[in-house]
Design a protein around this motif. Structure first.
Motif, PDB file in Angstrom:
ATOM      1  N   SER A  45       0.933  -1.139  -0.056  1.00 25.64           N
ATOM      2  CA  SER A  45       0.602  -0.200  -0.059  1.00 25.64           C
ATOM      3  C   SER A  45       0.849   1.359   0.114  1.00 25.64           C
ATOM      4  O   SER A  45       1.257   1.464   0.632  1.00 25.64           O
ATOM      5  N   ALA A  46       0.518   1.567  -1.101  1.00 24.49           N
ATOM      6  CA  ALA A  46       1.481   3.560  -1.426  1.00 24.49           C
ATOM      7  C   ALA A  46       0.750   4.244  -0.195  1.00 24.49           C
ATOM      8  O   ALA A  46       1.468   5.366   0.767  1.00 24.49           O
ATOM      9  N   GLU A  47      -0.381   4.144   0.303  1.00 25.82           N
ATOM     10  CA  GLU A  47      -1.685   4.724   0.945  1.00 25.82           C
ATOM     11  C   GLU A  47      -0.321   4.838   1.987  1.00 25.82           C
ATOM     12  O   GLU A  47      -0.211   5.816   3.167  1.00 25.82           O
ATOM     13  N   LEU A  48      -0.249   3.660   2.644  1.00 27.90           N
ATOM     14  CA  LEU A  48       0.345   3.632   4.268  1.00 27.90           C
ATOM     15  C   LEU A  48       1.768   4.160   4.254  1.00 27.90           C
ATOM     16  O   LEU A  48       1.911   4.765   5.329  1.00 27.90           O
ATOM     17  N   SER A  49       2.353   3.598   3.123  1.00 27.86           N
ATOM     18  CA  SER A  49       3.228   4.048   3.452  1.00 27.86           C
ATOM     19  C   SER A  49       3.549   5.577   3.409  1.00 27.86           C
ATOM     20  O   SER A  49       4.491   5.909   4.359  1.00 27.86           O
ATOM     21  N   ALA A  50       3.424   6.742   2.309  1.00 24.94           N
ATOM     22  CA  ALA A  50       2.888   7.371   2.848  1.00 24.94           C
ATOM     23  C   ALA A  50       2.727   8.359   4.111  1.00 24.94           C
ATOM     24  O   ALA A  50       3.023   9.164   4.784  1.00 24.94           O
ATOM     25  N   LEU A  51       1.492   7.819   4.399  1.00 29.38           N
ATOM     26  CA  LEU A  51       0.950   8.320   5.724  1.00 29.38           C
ATOM     27  C   LEU A  51       1.649   7.817   6.923  1.00 29.38           C
ATOM     28  O   LEU A  51       1.849   8.556   7.499  1.00 29.38           O
ATOM     29  N   VAL A  52       2.618   6.540   6.633  1.00 29.73           N
ATOM     30  CA  VAL A  52       3.693   6.775   8.494  1.00 29.73           C
ATOM     31  C   VAL A  52       5.510   7.421   8.067  1.00 29.73           C
ATOM     32  O   VAL A  52       5.280   7.615   8.790  1.00 29.73           O
ATOM     33  N   ARG A  53       5.119   7.426   6.894  1.00 31.72           N
ATOM     34  CA  ARG A  53       6.072   8.612   6.616  1.00 31.72           C
ATOM     35  C   ARG A  53       5.720   9.815   6.742  1.00 31.72           C
ATOM     36  O   ARG A  53       6.759  10.892   7.813  1.00 31.72           O
ATOM     37  N   CYS A  54       4.791  10.410   6.647  1.00 30.80           N
ATOM     38  CA  CYS A  54       4.326  12.135   6.917  1.00 30.80           C
ATOM     39  C   CYS A  54       4.669  11.516   8.472  1.00 30.80           C
ATOM     40  O   CYS A  54       4.684  13.248   9.383  1.00 30.80           O
ATOM     41  N   ALA A  55       4.154  10.749   9.151  1.00 29.00           N
ATOM     42  CA  ALA A  55       3.824  10.552  11.014  1.00 29.00           C
ATOM     43  C   ALA A  55       5.017  10.977  11.538  1.00 29.00           C
ATOM     44  O   ALA A  55       5.590  11.287  12.981  1.00 29.00           O
ATOM     45  N   LEU A  56       6.315  10.203  10.351  1.00 23.09           N
ATOM     46  CA  LEU A  56       7.416  10.239  10.786  1.00 23.09           C
ATOM     47  C   LEU A  56       8.278  11.692  11.301  1.00 23.09           C
ATOM     48  O   LEU A  56       9.664  11.775  11.833  1.00 23.09           O
ATOM     49  N   LYS A  57       8.029  12.399  10.108  1.00 21.87           N
ATOM     50  CA  LYS A  57       8.356  13.746   9.659  1.00 21.87           C
ATOM     51  C   LYS A  57       7.932  14.197  10.492  1.00 21.87           C
ATOM     52  O   LYS A  57       8.913  15.460  11.001  1.00 21.87           O
ATOM     53  N   ALA A  58       6.671  14.488  11.015  1.00 19.24           N
ATOM     54  CA  ALA A  58       5.698  14.817  12.480  1.00 19.24           C
ATOM     55  C   ALA A  58       6.443  15.083  13.716  1.00 19.24           C
ATOM     56  O   ALA A  58       6.963  15.711  13.804  1.00 19.24           O
ATOM     57  N   ALA A  59       7.159  13.026  13.807  1.00 22.40           N
ATOM     58  CA  ALA A  59       7.974  13.403  15.275  1.00 22.40           C
ATOM     59  C   ALA A  59       9.274  13.971  14.792  1.00 22.40           C
ATOM     60  O   ALA A  59       9.620  13.889  16.062  1.00 22.40           O
ATOM     61  N   ASP A  60       9.546  13.701  14.073  1.00 25.02           N
ATOM     62  CA  ASP A  60      10.986  14.257  13.687  1.00 25.02           C
ATOM     63  C   ASP A  60      11.158  15.710  14.269  1.00 25.02           C
ATOM     64  O   ASP A  60      11.918  16.575  14.644  1.00 25.02           O
ATOM     65  N   ARG A  61       9.576  16.942  13.996  1.00 27.49           N
ATOM     66  CA  ARG A  61       9.837  18.045  14.409  1.00 27.49           C
ATOM     67  C   ARG A  61       9.408  18.431  15.158  1.00 27.49           C
ATOM     68  O   ARG A  61      10.028  19.662  16.198  1.00 27.49           O
ATOM     69  N   LEU A  62       9.288  16.861  16.737  1.00 26.65           N
ATOM     70  CA  LEU A  62       9.481  17.059  17.931  1.00 26.65           C
ATOM     71  C   LEU A  62      10.825  17.844  18.216  1.00 26.65           C
ATOM     72  O   LEU A  62      10.630  18.788  19.549  1.00 26.65           O
ATOM     73  N   HIS A  63      12.172  17.374  17.880  1.00 24.83           N
ATOM     74  CA  HIS A  63      12.821  17.946  18.539  1.00 24.83           C
ATOM     75  C   HIS A  63      13.460  20.095  18.396  1.00 24.83           C
ATOM     76  O   HIS A  63      14.333  20.287  18.525  1.00 24.83           O
ATOM     77  N   SER A  64      12.494  19.586  17.307  1.00 21.45           N
ATOM     78  CA  SER A  64      12.848  21.651  16.699  1.00 21.45           C
ATOM     79  C   SER A  64      11.918  22.698  17.679  1.00 21.45           C
ATOM     80  O   SER A  64      12.286  23.487  17.694  1.00 21.45           O
TER      81      SER A  64
END
Length: 87
Positions: A33-52
């Motif tokens: 599922s490309a949709e699931l892969s895209a959703l989980v990658r967006c969630a990870l990017k958002a989690a990365d922004r927690l450091h900022s």
């Protein structure tokens, strides 16, 4: 937020990111599922922004965004779990 609190927060964020990456790899191994892969990658990017985030308000906003994206991912992933009733 004190330096000690920030350090502890960063350690917990890194631990949770590692767990999320493991989940992402499982999704990509078990589905096509490309949709699931895209959703989980967006969630990870958002989690990365927690450091900022340095203020409580910035952290709260980043945390809310990452939670929302994780919930979106989980809701979409339910359709791929055999025997699970969508809800």
């Amino acid at each position: 937020m004190t330096d000690g609190e920030l350090h502890e927060f960063a350690r917990e964020a890194q631990r949770l990111r590692t767990v999320a990456m493991e989940a992402m790899f499982r999704v990509e191994l078990l589905t096509d599922s490309a949709e699931l892969s895209a959703l989980v990658r967006c969630a990870l990017k958002a989690a990365d922004r927690l450091h900022s985030g340095r203020s409580r308000e910035e952290l709260a906003a980043a945390r809310e965004e990452s939670r929302t994206l994780v919930y979106d991912f989980i809701a979409a992933a339910r359709a791929f779990v055999p025997g699970l009733i969508a809800g």
